[in-house]
Write an enzyme that holds these catalytic residues in place. Structure first.
Site, PDB file in Angstrom:
ATOM      1  N   HIS A 126       0.847  -1.187   0.000  1.00  0.00           N
ATOM      2  CA  HIS A 126       0.000   0.000   0.000  1.00  0.00           C
ATOM      3  C   HIS A 126       0.881   1.236   0.000  1.00  0.00           C
ATOM      4  CE1 HIS A 126      -4.117  -1.339   0.007  1.00  0.00           C
ATOM      5  NE2 HIS A 126      -3.889  -2.209   0.972  1.00  0.00           N
ATOM      6  N   ASP A 156      -0.182   7.029  -3.525  1.00  0.00           N
ATOM      7  CA  ASP A 156      -1.350   6.710  -4.344  1.00  0.00           C
ATOM      8  C   ASP A 156      -1.667   7.801  -5.349  1.00  0.00           C
ATOM      9  OD1 ASP A 156      -1.820   4.248  -3.253  1.00  0.00           O
ATOM     10  OD2 ASP A 156      -3.550   4.841  -2.049  1.00  0.00           O
TER      11      ASP A 156
END
Length: 375
Positions: A126, A156
């Site tokens: 992540h 992200d």
């Protein structure tokens, strides 16, 4: 309808950076259709801002008819973006080689954390992991505690979605010359490392250290950071330049000669303590009245609930209400071809028939796909 009006995009449903890139493309006027899993039909929320502006087609990609349906859509698309682990699209029969055989002008955007190759390519991860090995997370936060996760903005969305967006748009421009599509390998590790370019330059010039909270922009300097006020609310200052720093001292009525040593790093901790004590003497609103709009480089630290009501954001229409949901407006601004929010988030499979009809499928085709369980 935005500068990308007429551009057709296929988004393979995913999480994080892929949807953010698709939202940006839609906000800029592209027609974006999201390919969702058939088993999730009907799920979703209108309030999912990240999914705004796209229609949803629910497909069973384990069904050969579903795969062929997607390939027929690929034939008419300009861009496809996907965020699966390396090899997943290939195993589905939808890898870039197959898609480019069906449409030689297709821009095939691939979004991953670690990249399409390398020893970590197949590992789960992540944002926090990707920005860790890129060097970003280790450079953030206070020295006496572990680094603080900076939301998932850096990996992200900054190092991921925006680099995917830049890549597919650059390839789209290049296609005007070559007539050919290509594959974009956008990795959050690569993008985050790219974002750190200025700091590698500063290190090379001996103007940045690898110790957290010891540099101008990482909380080390007393003149660049956040302070708590008398009402336990926060303000931020960024008085880097000498003239802005002088104005800070003037506005704060500071005559202490120690503050003259702005760039003496040995004195930064003491000066920070003194500024902290000073800011605690007034509530935030008084500091805003005193400094906001001046060249001190000052702003109140607002939460997500407060930011839409700040006068500057209201004047700029930075936030809008769409279908009852307060959300950021499309950015950036265009002088002639301003984009807009095209629709609220779709429920999974909500537009399956509508999309297929608009992309050239006949009623008989659609009926066959229903009977085959592909849509």
């Amino acid at each position: 309808m935005g500068p990308l009006k007429g551009i057709r995009v296929i988004e393979m449903a995913g999480i994080g950076p892929g949807p953010f890139c698709a939202m940006m493309l839609s906000d800029m006027g592209a027609e974006v259709i999201r390919i969702d899993r058939l088993g999730l039909k009907g799920s979703g929320s209108r309030a999912a801002v990240l999914n705004r502006g796209r229609r949803s087609l629910a497909l069973d990609l384990k069904n050969s008819a579903g795969v062929e349906t997607l390939l027929r859509l690929v034939e008419k698309a300009d861009i496809l973006i996907e965020g699966f682990r390396p090899g997943v699209m290939e195993r589905l029969g939808l890898g870039p080689e197959i898609c480019l055989q069906r449409n030689a002008g297709l821009i095939f955007g691939r979004m991953t954390g670690w990249g399409q190759d390398g020893p970590l390519a197949q590992a789960a991860g992540h944002d926090i992991n990707y920005i860790s090995i890129a060097g970003a997370l280790g450079a953030m936060g206070y020295a006496d505690r572990p680094p603080a996760p900076p939301l998932n903005l850096v990996g992200d969305f900054g190092g991921g979605a925006m680099y995917l967006l830049a890549g597919v748009l650059a390839a789209l421009i290049e296609r005007n010359t070559s007539g050919k599509g290509q594959v974009i390998d956008a990795a959050m590790t690569d993008g985050t490392a790219s974002l750190l370019s200025p700091f590698f330059g500063l290190m090379a010039m001996n103007m940045w250290t690898t110790n957290r909270e010891s540099n101008k922009l990482d909380g080390g300097a007393h003149y660049y950071g956040c302070y708590v006020c008398a009402d336990d609310k926060y303000v931020s200052i960024g008085s880097i330049e000498p003239q802005f720093y002088a104005l800070l001292l003037q506005k704060c009525d500071i005559s202490d000669p120690q503050f003259d040593a702005q760039q003496d790093q040995q004195q930064w901790p003491q000066l920070r303590d003194k500024l902290a004590a000073l800011f605690k003497t007034k509530p935030r609103e008084e500091w805003c009245t005193l400094m906001e709009g001046s060249d001190v480089c000052f702003a109140p630290v607002l939460g997500l609930g407060d930011a839409p009501s700040h006068p500057h954001n209201i004047a700029r229409k930075t936030f809008v209400e769409y279908d009852g949901i307060t959300q950021p407006a499309p950015a950036p601004r265009f002088s002639r071809t301003q984009g807009s929010i095209q629709a609220s988030a779709a429920l999974v499979g909500e537009h399956s028939e509508q999309i297929l009809q608009g992309w050239g499928f006949s009623d008989a085709d659609i009926q066959q796909l229903k009977q085959a369980g592909a849509i």
